[in-house]
Design a protein around this motif. Structure first.
Motif, short mmCIF file in Angstrom:
data_model
loop_
_atom_site.label_atom_id
_atom_site.label_comp_id
_atom_site.label_asym_id
_atom_site.label_seq_id
_atom_site.Cartn_x
_atom_site.Cartn_y
_atom_site.Cartn_z
N PHE A 102 -9.59 -0.67 4.05
CA PHE A 102 -9.61 -1.47 3.68
C PHE A 102 -9.95 -2.95 4.29
N ARG A 103 -9.12 -2.94 5.37
CA ARG A 103 -9.22 -4.37 6.22
C ARG A 103 -10.47 -4.30 6.88
N ALA A 104 -10.99 -3.24 7.60
CA ALA A 104 -12.29 -3.13 8.15
C ALA A 104 -13.39 -3.61 7.23
N ALA A 105 -13.34 -3.08 6.05
CA ALA A 105 -14.29 -3.31 5.06
C ALA A 105 -14.32 -4.84 4.76
N MET A 106 -13.13 -5.32 4.62
CA MET A 106 -12.99 -6.76 4.19
C MET A 106 -13.42 -7.84 5.26
N ASP A 107 -13.24 -7.30 6.57
CA ASP A 107 -13.55 -8.22 7.52
C ASP A 107 -14.99 -8.28 7.54
N ALA A 108 -15.78 -7.01 7.41
CA ALA A 108 -17.21 -7.15 7.62
C ALA A 108 -17.71 -7.82 6.30
N ALA A 109 -17.25 -7.74 5.11
CA ALA A 109 -17.59 -8.39 3.87
C ALA A 109 -17.48 -9.97 4.40
N LEU A 110 -16.29 -10.44 4.79
CA LEU A 110 -16.13 -11.90 4.98
C LEU A 110 -16.86 -12.41 6.16
N ARG A 111 -17.15 -11.70 7.08
CA ARG A 111 -17.86 -12.20 8.26
C ARG A 111 -19.14 -12.91 7.88
N ALA A 112 -19.73 -12.54 6.94
CA ALA A 112 -21.10 -13.11 6.53
C ALA A 112 -20.77 -14.49 5.83
N HIS A 113 -19.55 -14.88 5.51
CA HIS A 113 -19.11 -16.02 4.99
C HIS A 113 -18.22 -16.76 6.03
N GLY A 114 -18.19 -16.41 7.38
CA GLY A 114 -17.32 -17.13 8.38
C GLY A 114 -16.09 -17.21 7.98
N GLU A 169 -15.88 -19.46 -3.32
CA GLU A 169 -16.56 -19.02 -4.47
C GLU A 169 -17.68 -18.31 -3.90
N ALA A 170 -18.12 -18.37 -2.93
CA ALA A 170 -19.30 -17.36 -2.18
C ALA A 170 -18.76 -15.87 -1.82
N ALA A 171 -17.69 -16.21 -1.30
CA ALA A 171 -17.04 -14.70 -0.88
C ALA A 171 -16.41 -13.91 -1.75
N THR A 172 -15.95 -14.54 -3.11
CA THR A 172 -15.01 -13.62 -3.89
C THR A 172 -15.95 -12.60 -4.36
N PRO A 173 -17.30 -12.65 -4.74
CA PRO A 173 -18.00 -11.50 -5.46
C PRO A 173 -17.90 -10.45 -4.21
N ASP A 174 -17.94 -10.38 -3.05
CA ASP A 174 -18.06 -9.39 -2.09
C ASP A 174 -16.69 -8.81 -1.95
#
Length: 152
Positions: free
Chosen positions: A28-40, A112-117
């Motif tokens: 989960f942490r790896a997937a979360m890090d990848a998703a959040l990276r796009a949002h800085g 708000e931008a990161a929450t959907p991911d």
């Protein structure tokens, strides 16, 4: 017959609960890090922004407790968020040594931008399970944290 990968026999439903929980957390942490990276953002930064959206003006110490981390680690997270213009800290009106933390408009926008991911990741985890199954798993996670002394 092929030899299973190292650790493979510990990963199935017969594995130890602690090992499986750690395995799930790492995935989960790896997937979360990848998703959040796009949002800085990092996972710790997203957690802080999420809590601040629900509890604006809380102290750094209370924020650390809510995010299951130490005050020292939270201070580092807050310093970065403040430098990036996502949060602001201001003195408490009656307790001068306590700094209250609040989201800035940019912090609200980034959250708000990161929450959907993040919600999409949660849907991926939940997909294929009934509400009853999910309720049982969530109940187990809450009880496990309680038994091990966490307030989470």
């Amino acid at each position: 017959m092929a030899t299973p990968r190292i650790g493979q026999r510990y990963r199935g439903a017969e594995g130890h609960s602690g090992y499986l929980l750690r395995q799930a957390w790492h995935a989960f942490r790896a997937a979360m890090d990848a998703a959040l990276r796009a949002h800085g953002l990092s996972g710790a930064q997203y957690a802080a922004l999420s809590v601040l959206a629900r509890d604006p003006g809380i102290s750094g110490a209370d924020l650390a407790r809510a995010c299951n981390t130490t005050p020292q680690a939270m201070n580092g997270v807050l310093a970065t968020l403040e430098r990036d213009g996502l949060v602001e800290r201001s003195p408490h009106p009656t307790h001068g040594r306590i700094l209250q933390v609040s989201l800035t408009p940019e912090g609200e926008r980034r959250l708000e931008a990161a929450t959907p991911d993040v919600r999409a990741l949660e849907r991926t985890i939940d997909d294929g399970f009934s509400e009853r199954q999910l309720s049982a798993v969530k109940g187990w996670l809450v009880e496990a944290a309680s038994r091990l002394g966490s307030e989470a």
